[in-house]
Design an enzyme around this catalytic site. Sequence first.
Site, mmCIF file in Angstrom:
data_model
loop_
_atom_site.group_PDB
_atom_site.id
_atom_site.type_symbol
_atom_site.label_atom_id
_atom_site.label_comp_id
_atom_site.label_asym_id
_atom_site.label_seq_id
_atom_site.Cartn_x
_atom_site.Cartn_y
_atom_site.Cartn_z
ATOM 1 C CG HIS A 135 51.626 46.362 26.194
ATOM 2 N ND1 HIS A 135 51.730 44.989 26.327
ATOM 3 C CD2 HIS A 135 51.714 46.867 27.452
ATOM 4 C CE1 HIS A 135 51.860 44.679 27.605
ATOM 5 N NE2 HIS A 135 51.866 45.803 28.310
ATOM 6 C CG ASN A 195 56.391 46.819 32.139
ATOM 7 O OD1 ASN A 195 57.398 47.390 32.562
ATOM 8 N ND2 ASN A 195 55.176 47.273 32.371
#
Length: 122
Positions: free
Chosen positions: A106, A93
Amino acid sequence: MAYAYDDHNIFAKILRGEIPNSTVTETEHTLAFNDIAPQAPTHVLVIPKGAYVCADHFMAEASDAELLDFHRTVARIVADLGLQADGYRTIANAGSHGVQEVPHYHLHILAGRPLGRMLDKA
Ligand code: 5GP
């Protein structure tokens, strides 16, 4: 756009050892740990140790060594956890439309059940 990295984020604190994590694996440039609120039976977060805000920041500015280490680590986790047989999903995201909560790049690795369609229609 130049990204400004805020080192008060929770993953920066994990990397500094200020808060604990459930480590899956660690290399020179990469840390992988279990998500604190798993969305699937397997939910691993893979993060670079360097200060990168999101995927394109990492992909544009990380060194070759960091990029290689990160991606080889993802592949090793998938193999070590036996995720190839039934499959898995990776998600990164970014920003407000991507609904990124933690501003340290991440990659989510999700597996262990059918994960449904990639996006809802809303
Ligand atoms: P994002 O929405 O930024 O893509 O995902 C952030 C993820 O970090 C979420 O899945 C959330 O559960 C996870 N997370 C937030 N705080 C912590 C924490 O302190 N420890 C761990 N292991 N995961 C966290």
